[in-house]
Design a protein around this motif. Structure first.
Motif, PDB file in Angstrom:
ATOM      1  N   LYS B 137       1.196  -1.388  -0.398  1.00 20.32           N
ATOM      2  CA  LYS B 137      -0.412  -0.131   0.128  1.00 20.32           C
ATOM      3  C   LYS B 137       0.980   1.450  -0.486  1.00 20.32           C
ATOM      4  O   LYS B 137       0.407   1.982   0.798  1.00 20.32           O
ATOM      5  N   LEU B 138       1.666   1.348  -0.693  1.00 12.12           N
ATOM      6  CA  LEU B 138       2.569   2.271  -1.073  1.00 12.12           C
ATOM      7  C   LEU B 138       2.396   3.025  -2.604  1.00 12.12           C
ATOM      8  O   LEU B 138       1.918   2.334  -3.272  1.00 12.12           O
ATOM      9  N   GLN B 154       6.829   4.054   6.183  1.00  7.63           N
ATOM     10  CA  GLN B 154       6.821   3.949   4.938  1.00  7.63           C
ATOM     11  C   GLN B 154       8.033   3.157   4.776  1.00  7.63           C
ATOM     12  O   GLN B 154       7.898   1.877   3.684  1.00  7.63           O
ATOM     13  N   ARG B 157       7.162  -0.369   5.756  1.00 10.86           N
ATOM     14  CA  ARG B 157       6.634  -1.137   4.397  1.00 10.86           C
ATOM     15  C   ARG B 157       7.097  -1.206   3.704  1.00 10.86           C
ATOM     16  O   ARG B 157       7.447  -2.586   3.249  1.00 10.86           O
ATOM     17  N   VAL B 184       0.642   4.578  13.001  1.00  7.98           N
ATOM     18  CA  VAL B 184       1.255   3.762  12.100  1.00  7.98           C
ATOM     19  C   VAL B 184       1.558   3.056  12.312  1.00  7.98           C
ATOM     20  O   VAL B 184       1.303   2.106  11.091  1.00  7.98           O
ATOM     21  N   GLY B 187      -0.796   0.242  11.180  1.00  3.76           N
ATOM     22  CA  GLY B 187      -1.255  -0.321   9.462  1.00  3.76           C
ATOM     23  C   GLY B 187      -0.242  -1.019   8.867  1.00  3.76           C
ATOM     24  O   GLY B 187      -0.625  -1.717   8.747  1.00  3.76           O
ATOM     25  N   ILE B 188       0.845  -1.408  10.123  1.00  2.00           N
ATOM     26  CA  ILE B 188       2.006  -2.774   9.855  1.00  2.00           C
ATOM     27  C   ILE B 188       0.771  -3.579  10.289  1.00  2.00           C
ATOM     28  O   ILE B 188       1.324  -4.525   9.777  1.00  2.00           O
TER      29      ILE B 188
END
Lengths: 272, 303
Positions: B137-138, B154, B157, B184, B187-188
């Protein structure tokens, strides 16, 4: 309510850049009462540490205080000259940094580090400083024999407690703790914070507690302020922040925390 | 029970420190299964990372063995080790230190692809890199950026994408979120859960944060002083903790429902930290099943 120990009024701090300034703290106001534990929550870059540094005037360029007041004991900290500032630090406000356990000098014994503070700020001689240091270490459950140790001979949790003991050396009115236990394990974290809680009840000092862990903050603090991009978006007593958060950002912070009990559901958020 | 993908059987590892021996792993046994996450929890120095390093073959066990697909790993065969390294990938704790500051994101993802022969031509590799970035998802536009231009989340990720590049079956994630902000972090964790389900990966999730362990892991092991003191299905172990050390760990987890000021004071466990630590560090050779699949090593009775 009696006079606050710390009163911040309309504080604005910028990081001055070549082309434009970064507004790190935007017109923030809050008070901390005597004996109160006040929490400042928020994520990296929200300005919470910038405020902590400004309170002890430890901020350095490019940080610039644009406007506002920081009043401690009736004096605006921003007006103090160098001499007054030296007397103010440690005695009025002491600060435990995020990686405080690494802020001890590796080549000095624990005793010498206590002596540094006690000699400079209280004019004690070696023997007096040693006695006072032993007393302070007892407060944080460390045997006096440790005075002869060097930092590398102590565990991380122990070093953090030593730093806290040094901070309490001159009976400050306000203890600032900026992410004091982030680098430590939960058990050690719990031991240290519970100890701080007991000490503030015993000695009556106030605490400004900074962390991004809202759960921990709600457990430790009397009141909490939530910061988002330099603004204080919500201030309330800790249980209200926990049970009835008003600001959407506060709700989002709670929603992104996995819980130990209750339904195991997928939480949304945190996408890049 | 299906055959475990990766297994540690009675693995021990001892380090020599001045004047003493540090038992970093004492007869540790664990199994990683496809599509499941096993959480290894404990405080620093409990031996969690030693287990990760044993699995990554950074350390050789003093005794015991590592089985991959039911067979011992033959470290003398270059081909076997290459296959093993392709199958078992790691995500590190510090997203700021685990990427090379001198290289672009494209380089970090292109290298494993090249080394393991996924995508022979440049164009194939570029397509694979874009697909990897999308998978975590980047924005594929990040390919030409350098690590310092990315946020911690980021970067983490990117670490996950790098691990996925070689098509692994096992992911070893050592505290992958402890340096990230709460929002964050989530998300991970969601990404790890998606990878586990979508790709059928077996995940070893190492952490000291029990709440996140509960969020990602079906099974959990509690480690102290090199020993696994309690293990089993996550809900059973966290809901009915049987070992005093597990209870100590749980009572120390920040809990907004128990403010210090409410005068609840310290729990029985916290008041007794030193004794519990001392006893939990003693060898506990026996294991007892307290609930289905939920085992505990009873502390030997004091004589």
């Amino acid at each position: 309510m009696s006079e606050p120990v710390l009163s911040i009024r309309d504080l604005s701090i910028d990081y001055v850049g070549l082309d434009s300034d970064m507004h790190a703290v935007k017109a923030v106001s809050f008070d901390i009462g005597p004996g109160e534990v006040f929490g400042l929550a928020g994520e990296s870059g929200c300005g919470k540490s910038t405020i902590a540094f400004a309170i002890s005037r430890l901020h350095r360029p490019p940080a610039l205080i644009r406007s506002g007041e920081i009043v401690v004991g009736g004096r605006n900290v921003l007006d103090l000259d160098a001499d007054e500032l030296r007397r103010f630090r440690w005695r009025d406000v002491a600060m435990v940094f995020q990686s405080a356990m690494n802020s001890l000098n590796p080549v000095l014994s624990i005793e010498t580090q206590f002596y540094d503070v006690l000699h400079t700020h209280a004019g004690m001689n070696r023997a007096e400083a040693r006695a006072r240091a032993a007393e302070l270490l007892r407060l944080v459950d460390i045997p006096a024999e440790r005075l002869a140790s060097y930092p590398h001979q102590c565990s991380g949790g122990m070093r953090q407690r030593i730093v806290i003991a040094i901070c309490l050396a001159l009976n400050p009115k306000l203890l600032i703790m900026d992410e004091p236990t982030t680098a430590l394990d939960v058990v050690v974290q719990r031991e240290i914070l519970q100890r701080i809680d007991a000490l503030r009840r015993q000695f009556g000092f106030s605490v400004l507690f900074i962390t991004h862990d809202l759960g921990l903050m709600a457990q430790m603090c009397d009141r909490i302020g939530v910061m988002l991009e330099g603004e204080l978006v919500e201030v309330n007593d800790a249980q209200s922040i926990y049970r009835r958060p008003r600001h959407p950002y506060t709700r989002k912070l709670w929603a992104s925390m996995p819980r130990l009990r209750g339904e195991r559901v997928r939480l949304e958020g945190g996408d890049a | 029970m299906p055959e475990a993908l990766l297994e540690m059987r009675d693995v021990s590892k001892t380090f020599a420190a001045p004047g003493r021996q540090v038992h970093a792993a004492r007869s540790v046994s664990l199994a990683l299964n496809a599509g499941r996450t096993l959480a290894l929890v404990g405080e620093s120095g409990s031996g969690k990372t030693t287990c990760a390093r044993l699995i990554m073959r950074e350390y050789a066990p003093d005794s015991g063995e590592l089985l991959f697909r039911g067979a011992p790993i033959d470290a003398s065969s270059h081909r076997n080790m290459r296959a093993y390294r392709q199958a078992v990938q790691m995500i590190f704790q510090d997203p700021f230190a685990s990427l090379n500051p001198a290289h672009t994101i494209g380089y970090h993802l292109g290298r494993p692809l090249r080394l393991y022969g996924h995508g022979r031509s440049r164009a194939e590799r570029q397509a694979a890199i874009a697909a990897l970035l999308e998978q975590v998802k980047l924005d594929p536009e990040l390919v030409g950026r350098f690590p310092h231009e990315l946020s911690g989340g980021q970067r983490q990720r990117i670490s996950i994408a790098r691990a996925l590049a070689v098509g692994p079956e096992v992911l070893v994630a050592d505290e992958p979120t402890s340096m990230l902000d709460v929002s964050v972090r989530l998300g991970i964790l969601n990404l790890l859960n998606d990878m586990k389900r979508g790709l059928g990966l077996a995940v070893l999730y190492i952490t000291h944060d029990i709440a996140t362990a509960r969020y990602v892991a079906e099974d959990i092991m509690v480690m102290y002083a090199g020993q696994v003191v309690e293990w089993g299905p996550t809900e059973s172990v966290l809901g009915q903790p049987a070992h005093p050390y597990t209870r100590l760990l749980l009572s120390a987890v920040p809990d907004p429902d128990r403010p210090y000021s409410a005068g609840v004071g310290v729990g029985a466990e916290l008041a007794d930290i030193d004794r519990i630590r001392r006893e939990a560090a003693a060898p506990q050779p026996l294991a007892e099943e307290v609930h289905p699949g939920h085992f505990v090593r009873p502390i030997p009775a004091r004589v």
